[in-house]
Design a protein around this motif. Structure first.
Motif, mmCIF file in Angstrom:
data_model
loop_
_atom_site.group_PDB
_atom_site.id
_atom_site.type_symbol
_atom_site.label_atom_id
_atom_site.label_comp_id
_atom_site.label_asym_id
_atom_site.label_seq_id
_atom_site.Cartn_x
_atom_site.Cartn_y
_atom_site.Cartn_z
ATOM 1 N N ARG A 57 5.138 -3.505 -3.847
ATOM 2 C CA ARG A 57 5.243 -4.284 -3.331
ATOM 3 C C ARG A 57 5.423 -4.881 -2.470
ATOM 4 O O ARG A 57 4.890 -4.277 -1.382
ATOM 5 N N ILE A 58 5.448 -6.273 -1.318
ATOM 6 C CA ILE A 58 5.220 -6.868 -0.500
ATOM 7 C C ILE A 58 5.981 -8.182 -0.090
ATOM 8 O O ILE A 58 6.318 -8.268 -0.697
ATOM 9 N N ALA A 59 6.695 -7.366 1.386
ATOM 10 C CA ALA A 59 8.228 -7.717 1.812
ATOM 11 C C ALA A 59 7.979 -7.979 3.135
ATOM 12 O O ALA A 59 7.061 -6.455 3.564
ATOM 13 N N ASP A 60 8.267 -8.887 4.236
ATOM 14 C CA ASP A 60 8.486 -8.234 5.648
ATOM 15 C C ASP A 60 9.747 -7.435 5.974
ATOM 16 O O ASP A 60 10.698 -7.977 5.863
ATOM 17 N N VAL A 61 8.541 -6.252 5.866
ATOM 18 C CA VAL A 61 10.450 -5.256 6.859
ATOM 19 C C VAL A 61 10.719 -4.913 8.014
ATOM 20 O O VAL A 61 11.547 -5.045 8.330
ATOM 21 N N THR A 62 8.743 -5.514 8.565
ATOM 22 C CA THR A 62 9.941 -5.249 10.031
ATOM 23 C C THR A 62 9.603 -6.858 10.753
ATOM 24 O O THR A 62 10.451 -6.330 12.063
ATOM 25 N N GLY A 63 10.002 -7.361 9.816
ATOM 26 C CA GLY A 63 10.272 -9.113 10.826
ATOM 27 C C GLY A 63 9.305 -9.215 11.831
ATOM 28 O O GLY A 63 9.368 -10.358 12.455
ATOM 29 N N ASP A 64 7.868 -8.981 10.941
ATOM 30 C CA ASP A 64 7.376 -9.410 12.305
ATOM 31 C C ASP A 64 6.209 -10.708 11.458
ATOM 32 O O ASP A 64 5.354 -10.863 12.333
ATOM 33 N N HIS A 65 6.793 -11.074 10.738
ATOM 34 C CA HIS A 65 6.046 -12.423 9.576
ATOM 35 C C HIS A 65 5.061 -12.192 8.899
ATOM 36 O O HIS A 65 4.333 -12.920 8.060
ATOM 37 N N LYS A 66 4.676 -10.878 8.797
ATOM 38 C CA LYS A 66 3.351 -10.560 7.814
ATOM 39 C C LYS A 66 3.972 -9.578 7.045
ATOM 40 O O LYS A 66 5.013 -8.407 7.150
ATOM 41 N N GLY A 67 3.668 -9.345 5.212
ATOM 42 C CA GLY A 67 4.047 -8.875 4.506
ATOM 43 C C GLY A 67 3.413 -7.297 4.148
ATOM 44 O O GLY A 67 2.457 -6.685 4.864
ATOM 45 N N ASP A 68 4.870 -6.089 4.814
ATOM 46 C CA ASP A 68 4.178 -4.731 4.530
ATOM 47 C C ASP A 68 4.367 -4.464 2.689
ATOM 48 O O ASP A 68 5.025 -5.252 2.458
ATOM 49 N N VAL A 69 4.387 -2.990 2.547
ATOM 50 C CA VAL A 69 3.732 -2.504 1.500
ATOM 51 C C VAL A 69 4.594 -1.779 1.175
ATOM 52 O O VAL A 69 4.583 -0.485 2.375
ATOM 53 N N ASN A 118 -7.284 -8.419 7.976
ATOM 54 C CA ASN A 118 -8.966 -7.334 7.428
ATOM 55 C C ASN A 118 -8.491 -6.198 6.650
ATOM 56 O O ASN A 118 -9.725 -5.634 5.508
ATOM 57 N N ALA A 119 -7.412 -5.060 7.308
ATOM 58 C CA ALA A 119 -7.291 -3.888 7.302
ATOM 59 C C ALA A 119 -5.893 -3.745 7.568
ATOM 60 O O ALA A 119 -5.510 -3.154 8.640
ATOM 61 N N PRO A 120 -4.934 -4.496 6.939
ATOM 62 C CA PRO A 120 -3.658 -4.313 7.076
ATOM 63 C C PRO A 120 -2.995 -3.583 7.055
ATOM 64 O O PRO A 120 -1.895 -2.727 7.826
ATOM 65 N N TYR A 121 -3.353 -2.231 6.359
ATOM 66 C CA TYR A 121 -2.486 -1.498 5.478
ATOM 67 C C TYR A 121 -3.548 -0.247 5.978
ATOM 68 O O TYR A 121 -4.593 0.240 4.964
ATOM 69 N N SER A 122 -2.865 1.272 6.691
ATOM 70 C CA SER A 122 -3.516 2.265 6.850
ATOM 71 C C SER A 122 -2.762 3.303 6.740
ATOM 72 O O SER A 122 -2.103 3.709 5.289
ATOM 73 N N SER A 123 -2.091 4.054 7.467
ATOM 74 C CA SER A 123 -1.825 5.735 6.841
ATOM 75 C C SER A 123 0.024 4.563 6.804
ATOM 76 O O SER A 123 0.386 4.154 7.622
ATOM 77 N N GLY A 124 0.701 5.237 6.129
ATOM 78 C CA GLY A 124 2.092 4.891 5.449
ATOM 79 C C GLY A 124 2.830 5.870 5.344
ATOM 80 O O GLY A 124 2.405 7.072 6.419
ATOM 81 N N GLN A 125 4.090 6.273 5.622
ATOM 82 C CA GLN A 125 5.339 6.630 6.188
ATOM 83 C C GLN A 125 6.437 6.838 5.275
ATOM 84 O O GLN A 125 6.608 5.634 4.307
ATOM 85 N N LEU A 126 6.966 8.267 5.164
ATOM 86 C CA LEU A 126 7.536 8.515 3.993
ATOM 87 C C LEU A 126 9.232 7.919 4.226
ATOM 88 O O LEU A 126 9.461 8.258 5.303
#
Length: 448
Positions: free
Chosen positions: A247-259, A278-286
């Motif tokens: 899912r995509i939504a702004d979790v952090t409040g920076d107006h860009k969609g997080d996953v 161009n490379a929005p998502y790198s490492s994720g956190q549990l």
């Protein structure tokens, strides 16, 4: 105990040219019993069409409405136990190997019957040919062999083999990926590997799709009012095949969609936008576990604080709200029930339909009726009645709500099993938000 060696020897003698990997082949003429009292439905046929190109093992291009009805019965039995999609994946991989997801009613191997090819020592013929009973028998043994949830951390192949005691223990794990795709489709409901939201921060919803080989593709929105808002894609990630829901939504409040993504072991992961489109998502956190038991998961700003919350529909139809706690490193803790009776919906998707800054819910079931649950304004009881706002939505296998044209009202993106992508722009009338849709793309059935 299942006698896999004897069964496969008997089947080989009968149909030696019709096998894949020594198991019952997808193409055969064995007598079968129905898996559902409702028979094969239009939704079963539609899902089969959608699944076929997404599968990579022995079931690729072999799914039929009947096989989906059987898979649906297995998934329903798992959900009724309150177990998550990981359990369904294990059961699904097992029936793929044993019977190619068919409820075989003739005794090909001595007295083995049913989806799991259980011997007479398991139960009566009537019981073993009942998908719910057979699945529960499988689960009972699995839980006894792997207590305290230890089955969640073991490989699919190991657990399946421990229950089935096959002479060919290596056959189950190769079907685990397809088992996860099928189970995820039946658990995930609205989208699974397809998501919509504003990734680039320009106010227009982009689309992210996860391919069958685990690549993550971003389709940037090229502007409001375009007849084809999604054109060329770009690769923004790989190795995403272990996730059942993205899912995509702004979790952090920076107006860009997080996953926000649910992995097939039930863990919840957050991939925050790194700032580079161009490379929005790198490492994720549990950020959580135990999320595999939800029929649907939506991520949207319910409370109106600018940070996305999570809505989940449980197997028994409860609607739970997990509000953002303010800490982006651990945004979601305990949820609270905010509704009941949601089990009848296939598609549940949340976004701001009414432009009041708080996410509403759009839901549709097998009857094709689309209902809008507008936010009440009370964050403690955000959703009450859901008036009918559309019909004919059973034709779609994915339904996603997002603001495509940047008018602050959520539009609907939907895909058909034939791979066409449709846009239903919001009319601005909250009592009748969606009129006729327009086809805006093809080839969208390649996403798992």
């Amino acid at each position: 105990m299942t006698s896999s060696f004897v069964r496969r020897a008997a089947i080989t003698a009968l149909l030696s040219s019709a096998f894949l990997l020594g198991t019952v082949a997808p193409a055969h003429a064995y007598a079968t019993a129905a898996c559902s009292s409702a028979g094969v439905t239009a939704a079963d046929n539609a899902l089969a069409t959608s699944l076929n190109p997404r599968l990579q093992g022995k079931m690729r291009n072999q799914m039929t409405g009947y096989r989906v009805s059987c898979a649906r019965a297995v998934a329903a039995a798992v959900q009724a136990r309150g177990l998550d999609v990981r359990a369904a994946t294990i059961a699904m991989a097992t029936v793929i190997v044993e019977t190619s997801i068919e409820n075989i009613s003739e005794q090909v191997d001595h007295d083995s019957l049913g989806l799991f090819q259980q011997r007479a020592s398991w139960g009566t013929a009537q019981q073993r040919l009942n998908p719910a009973w057979a699945t529960n028998a499988f689960l009972n043994k699995m839980l006894s062999l792997y207590p305290d949830g230890s089955w969640r951390t073991r490989s699919v192949g190991e657990v399946a083999q421990a229950v089935q005691v096959s002479a060919y223990p290596s056959r189950y794990e190769p079907q685990a990926a397809d088992g996860a795709v099928i189970a995820g489709a039946l658990f995930g409901g609205s989208g699974g590997g397809l998501a919509a939201g504003d990734v680039t921060g320009d106010g227009y919803a982009d689309v992210i799709g996860r391919t069958t080989d685990g690549n993550l593709l971003l389709y940037p929105n090229n502007g409001a009012g375009a007849a084809a808002p999604y054109g060329p894609n770009r690769l923004v990630g790989s190795g995403w095949q272990t996730f059942t829901t993205i899912r995509i939504a702004d979790v952090t409040g920076d107006h860009k969609g997080d996953v926000v993504a649910v992995r097939n072991d039930g863990t919840l992961w957050l991939y925050t936008h790194g700032g580079d489109n161009n490379a929005p998502y790198s490492s994720g956190q549990l950020v959580g576990d135990g999320w595999g038991g939800f029929r649907n998961v939506s991520v949207a700003d319910v409370t109106g604080d600018g940070k996305a919350d999570v809505l989940g529909v449980t197997a028994d139809g409860k609607l739970l709200l997990y509000t953002h706690g303010g800490d982006n490193s651990a945004p979601y803790s305990t949820g609270r029930q905010v509704g009941d009776g949601w089990a009848g919906f296939i598609h549940v998707t949340a976004a701001d339909v009414t432009a009041d800054g708080k996410a509403d819910i759009l839901a549709s079931g097998s009857d094709g009726q689309l209902r809008l649950y507008a936010h009440t304004g009370d964050n403690n009881a955000p959703y009450s009645t859901g008036p009918l706002v559309g019909t004919g939505w059973a034709q779609f296998d994915r339904v996603l709500a997002a603001d495509v044209n940047n008018d602050q009202h959520a539009d609907l993106l939907a895909t058909r099993p034939d791979g066409t992508l449709w846009l239903y722009a919001n009319t601005g009338d909250n009592s009748h938000p969606y009129d006729s849709g327009a086809q805006i793309g093809i080839g969208w059935n390649g996403f798992a």
